[in-house]
Design a protein around this motif. Structure first.
Motif, PDB file in Angstrom:
ATOM      1  N   PHE A 280       1.596   8.783  -0.545  1.00 51.84           N
ATOM      2  CA  PHE A 280       2.353   9.523  -1.079  1.00 51.84           C
ATOM      3  C   PHE A 280       2.441  10.919  -0.535  1.00 51.84           C
ATOM      4  CE2 PHE A 280       0.297   6.775  -4.625  1.00 51.84           C
ATOM      5  CZ  PHE A 280       1.555   6.246  -4.993  1.00 51.84           C
TER       6      PHE A 280
ATOM      7  N   TYR B  31     -14.986  16.742   2.960  1.00 49.82           N
ATOM      8  CA  TYR B  31     -14.300  16.397   1.777  1.00 49.82           C
ATOM      9  C   TYR B  31     -12.849  16.708   2.043  1.00 49.82           C
ATOM     10  CZ  TYR B  31     -18.274  15.185  -0.951  1.00 49.82           C
ATOM     11  OH  TYR B  31     -19.397  14.720  -1.370  1.00 49.82           O
TER      12      TYR B  31
ATOM     13  N   GLU C  19       2.022  13.671  -2.016  1.00 52.99           N
ATOM     14  CA  GLU C  19       0.756  14.319  -2.742  1.00 52.99           C
ATOM     15  C   GLU C  19      -0.447  13.912  -2.200  1.00 52.99           C
ATOM     16  OE1 GLU C  19       3.037  12.652  -4.346  1.00 52.99           O
ATOM     17  OE2 GLU C  19       4.202  13.838  -5.729  1.00 52.99           O
TER      18      GLU C  19
ATOM     19  N   LYS D 257     -10.823  18.647   0.479  1.00 50.73           N
ATOM     20  CA  LYS D 257     -10.338  19.981   0.386  1.00 50.73           C
ATOM     21  C   LYS D 257     -10.751  20.654   1.759  1.00 50.73           C
ATOM     22  CE  LYS D 257     -14.748  22.015  -1.424  1.00 50.73           C
ATOM     23  NZ  LYS D 257     -15.448  22.513  -2.420  1.00 50.73           N
TER      24      LYS D 257
ATOM     25  N   TYR E 290     -12.810   3.021   0.324  1.00 53.35           N
ATOM     26  CA  TYR E 290     -12.544   2.580  -1.160  1.00 53.35           C
ATOM     27  C   TYR E 290     -11.768   1.298  -1.415  1.00 53.35           C
ATOM     28  CZ  TYR E 290     -11.194   2.624  -6.252  1.00 53.35           C
ATOM     29  OH  TYR E 290     -10.979   2.435  -7.471  1.00 53.35           O
ATOM     30  N   GLY E 291     -10.843   0.998  -0.620  1.00 54.41           N
ATOM     31  CA  GLY E 291     -10.006   0.055  -0.621  1.00 54.41           C
ATOM     32  C   GLY E 291     -10.854  -1.372  -0.407  1.00 54.41           C
TER      33      GLY E 291
ATOM     34  N   ALA F 199      -2.863  12.140  -2.815  1.00 53.35           N
ATOM     35  CA  ALA F 199      -3.550  11.536  -3.699  1.00 53.35           C
ATOM     36  C   ALA F 199      -4.817  11.021  -3.187  1.00 53.35           C
ATOM     37  CB  ALA F 199      -2.778  10.323  -4.387  1.00 53.35           C
ATOM     38  N   LEU F 200      -5.744  11.777  -2.581  1.00 54.03           N
ATOM     39  CA  LEU F 200      -6.904  11.461  -2.085  1.00 54.03           C
ATOM     40  C   LEU F 200      -7.904  11.711  -3.301  1.00 54.03           C
ATOM     41  CD1 LEU F 200      -6.929  13.081   1.503  1.00 54.03           C
ATOM     42  CD2 LEU F 200      -6.777  10.644   0.749  1.00 54.03           C
ATOM     43  N   PHE F 201      -9.062  10.729  -3.230  1.00 57.56           N
ATOM     44  CA  PHE F 201     -10.140  11.112  -4.179  1.00 57.56           C
ATOM     45  C   PHE F 201     -10.976  12.534  -4.014  1.00 57.56           C
ATOM     46  CE2 PHE F 201      -9.678   6.388  -4.465  1.00 57.56           C
ATOM     47  CZ  PHE F 201      -8.745   6.314  -5.263  1.00 57.56           C
ATOM     48  N   PRO F 202     -10.828  13.617  -4.739  1.00 55.92           N
ATOM     49  CA  PRO F 202     -11.407  14.565  -4.201  1.00 55.92           C
ATOM     50  C   PRO F 202     -13.012  14.588  -4.316  1.00 55.92           C
ATOM     51  CG  PRO F 202     -10.354  14.963  -6.556  1.00 55.92           C
ATOM     52  CD  PRO F 202      -9.988  13.664  -6.018  1.00 55.92           C
ATOM     53  N   TRP F 203     -13.550  13.346  -5.206  1.00 56.09           N
ATOM     54  CA  TRP F 203     -15.037  13.572  -5.349  1.00 56.09           C
ATOM     55  C   TRP F 203     -15.482  12.595  -4.075  1.00 56.09           C
ATOM     56  CZ3 TRP F 203     -11.267  11.691  -8.271  1.00 56.09           C
ATOM     57  CH2 TRP F 203     -11.354  10.110  -8.750  1.00 56.09           C
TER      58      TRP F 203
ATOM     59  N   GLY G 130       0.621  -1.200   0.001  1.00 55.85           N
ATOM     60  CA  GLY G 130       0.047   0.196  -0.109  1.00 55.85           C
ATOM     61  C   GLY G 130       0.816   1.106   0.103  1.00 55.85           C
ATOM     62  N   PRO G 131       0.849   2.081  -0.970  1.00 53.63           N
ATOM     63  CA  PRO G 131       1.441   3.275  -0.995  1.00 53.63           C
ATOM     64  C   PRO G 131       0.720   4.606  -0.211  1.00 53.63           C
ATOM     65  CG  PRO G 131       0.114   3.245  -3.124  1.00 53.63           C
ATOM     66  CD  PRO G 131      -0.247   2.018  -2.216  1.00 53.63           C
TER      67      PRO G 131
ATOM     68  N   ARG H 279      -6.525   5.105   4.550  1.00 54.35           N
ATOM     69  CA  ARG H 279      -7.189   4.812   3.253  1.00 54.35           C
ATOM     70  C   ARG H 279      -6.501   3.470   2.947  1.00 54.35           C
ATOM     71  NH1 ARG H 279      -6.925   7.828  -2.375  1.00 54.35           N
ATOM     72  NH2 ARG H 279      -4.946   7.772  -2.009  1.00 54.35           N
TER      73      ARG H 279
END
Lengths: 258, 255
Positions: free
Chosen positions: A81, A130, A83, A132, A98-99, A85-89, A78-79, A146
């Motif tokens: 990052f 969310y 950044e 953001k 999700y996983g 890299a979360l799903f903004p939606w 499992g990475p 996650r």
């Protein structure tokens, strides 16, 4: 166990020039070990992590997990990052769920598991926010949850705290160690911070400037559980930091030599 | 944005429209243009209000709206579909790219005579023209949105166990939604323009047809009524799309 066996990576740049990012890396990582890869920027340390993740195929050599050659990404690795890299939606809960949902866990069960994980990373009450709406540190906690949610045997952390301020960074390092000490996953942790590497790791792999080679592997024999405040006063800790910083200085000069 | 800021923004937005109407009123009040050619706004709006109640006028609006929606929907389905396929499949991209380069700058209205001959004077020719014109902005923005998806989002999903063939619908499409909606917004404005234009050129009903008929018989007031109606329709449709956009993009950073 992760075995990296004579791995080299060559990138073709725009001018059809070949850039040797990694040169003949061999490294074995035991199960349950916390291993940091430390080196100056551009030494290919993230590339090495992506190869173990299966995101990038090595030009030469092979990487194996549990004796099997890595051919692509998989939920056993499992990475996390820099950044996030979360799903903004998706909400915090949606991201963490999700996983498990991809793994075929029933919605109600995935929901309950994910809520427990969100609580564990200290974000209870933020389930329906969310990404953001969260600070950088909180986003990285979500990203960690996650990844933990699908129970990878190996955590691949790519400068995960590099984008955070010093205070948040320290808190996340402590929390990561607490979480790690509970289930002792194998962790491969890329960083350019010597303090961070020594504080967290069992083993620090020091790399040279491009082309990336392993300069030295330092075993960090400090007792666990580690407390930051105690460690900072520990002469053994200080010795490791100074020793490794000297190595890095040497590698910088290597790079400058014509 | 809070409610107060939104209100003041709406108020600021009304000012230029009010000024334009005032200028229009002034031109006809001070006699710069004869009332028979440029009727004052009051006359036009009261005529519009009166017309809105008649079944004839409602029929014209319905025809125009039907063509607009049908054409726009076809453009969205084709634009998003082709755009996604081109962004994720190099072979499709190699085929689509030259076609888009040749067809995108072509004035689609130039195809209208041919469409009339092929499809007749009914809905089909107008719907096809609207779809052809609205397609390209939607296709291009879908393509760019889907090409720009952050690599690490895809990696994160793959590591979580998403098979490669599902990445398109689980990651690429949702990540491209902001860009797709921008294309849809442009496509919607173009649809409004083109449906009106097509009805002006040749039609037996619709708002564009109303305008041409009025102009031919020098009914200045009736000429302005469909004009005001199409811009009001555009305003309402854009508002609806904006609402859909803020719902779908509630998680995305402000764009």
């Amino acid at each position: 166990m992760i075995e990296i066996d004579h791995v080299s990576q060559i990138f073709r740049t725009s001018g059809r020039q070949a850039h040797l990012a990694l040169s003949d890396i061999s490294l074995t990582i035991e199960d349950g070990a916390f291993v940091s890869i430390l080196g100056p920027s551009g030494c290919g340390k993230s590339t090495l992590l992506y190869i173990v993740g299966g995101f990038v195929s090595p030009t030469e050599g092979v990487a194996r997990v549990k004796g099997r050659a890595i051919t692509g990404p998989g939920p056993d690795r499992g990475p996390v990052f820099q950044e996030f890299a979360l799903f903004p939606w998706k909400t915090v809960l949606g991201n963490v769920m999700y996983g498990p949902r991809q793994q075929g866990v029933k919605a109600a069960e995935a929901d309950a598991q994910s809520r427990r994980l969100i609580e564990m990373v200290g974000l209870k009450g933020f389930e329906n926010f969310y990404p953001k709406e969260l600070s950088g540190g909180m986003k990285q906690r979500v990203a960690l949850a996650r990844t933990l949610a699908y129970h990878p045997a190996v955590l691949l952390m790519d400068e995960p705290f590099g984008a955070l301020d010093a205070h948040t960074r320290t808190r996340l390092q402590n929390d990561l160690l607490n979480i790690w000490e509970r289930d002792r996953k194998t962790v491969l942790f890329v960083t350019h911070s010597v303090d961070e590497a020594v504080f967290l790791s069992d083993k620090v792999v020091v790399m040279t400037r491009a082309p990336g080679r392993i300069k030295q592997i330092v075993d960090i024999e400090l007792p666990r559980p580690r407390r930051r405040a105690e460690l900072l006063l520990d002469p053994r800790y200080q010795k490791y930091v100074v020793e490794i910083e000297r190595m890095i200085d040497d590698t910088s000069e290597d790079g400058l030599r014509p | 944005m809070n409610a107060r800021a939104l209100t003041s923004e709406v108020l600021l937005g009304i000012i230029p429209i009010a000024l334009a109407v005032a200028l229009w009123q002034a031109i006809s009040s001070f006699g710069y243009a004869p009332v028979t050619l440029l009727p004052p706004p009051g006359l036009v709006f009261s005529r519009l209000a009166q017309q809105l109640g008649t079944s004839n006028f409602q029929h014209e609006i319905a025809s125009t709206l039907f063509r607009l929606f049908a054409g726009f929907s076809i453009a969205v389905i084709l634009g998003v579909g082709i755009g996604l396929a081109a962004a994720t499949n190099p072979v499709v991209n190699a085929v689509v790219r030259p076609i888009v380069r040749v067809l995108a700058p072509l004035p689609k209205v130039a195809l209208y005579p041919a469409l009339l001959l092929l499809l007749g004077f009914g809905h089909e020719s107008k719907i096809t023209l609207v779809a052809a014109d609205a397609l390209f902005p939607i296709l291009l923005s879908t393509y760019y949105g889907a090409s720009m998806v952050e690599q690490k989002l895809i990696w994160s999903a793959m590591a979580a166990g998403t098979p490669r063939r599902q990445i398109l619908f689980k990651v690429v499409l949702p990540a491209a939604v902001p860009s797709i909606l921008t294309g849809c917004r442009i496509g919607l404005v173009i649809s409004c323009i083109v449906v009106f234009l097509a009805e002006m050129i040749s039609s037996t009903d619709g708002l564009g047809h109303m305008l041409v008929t009025a102009a031919r018989t020098f009914q200045a007031v009736d000429m302005f009524v469909p004009l005001i109606t199409i811009s009001l329709l555009g305003l309402i449709l854009n508002g609806l799309l904006q609402g859909l956009r803020s719902y779908l993009l509630r998680g995305f950073p402000e764009v």
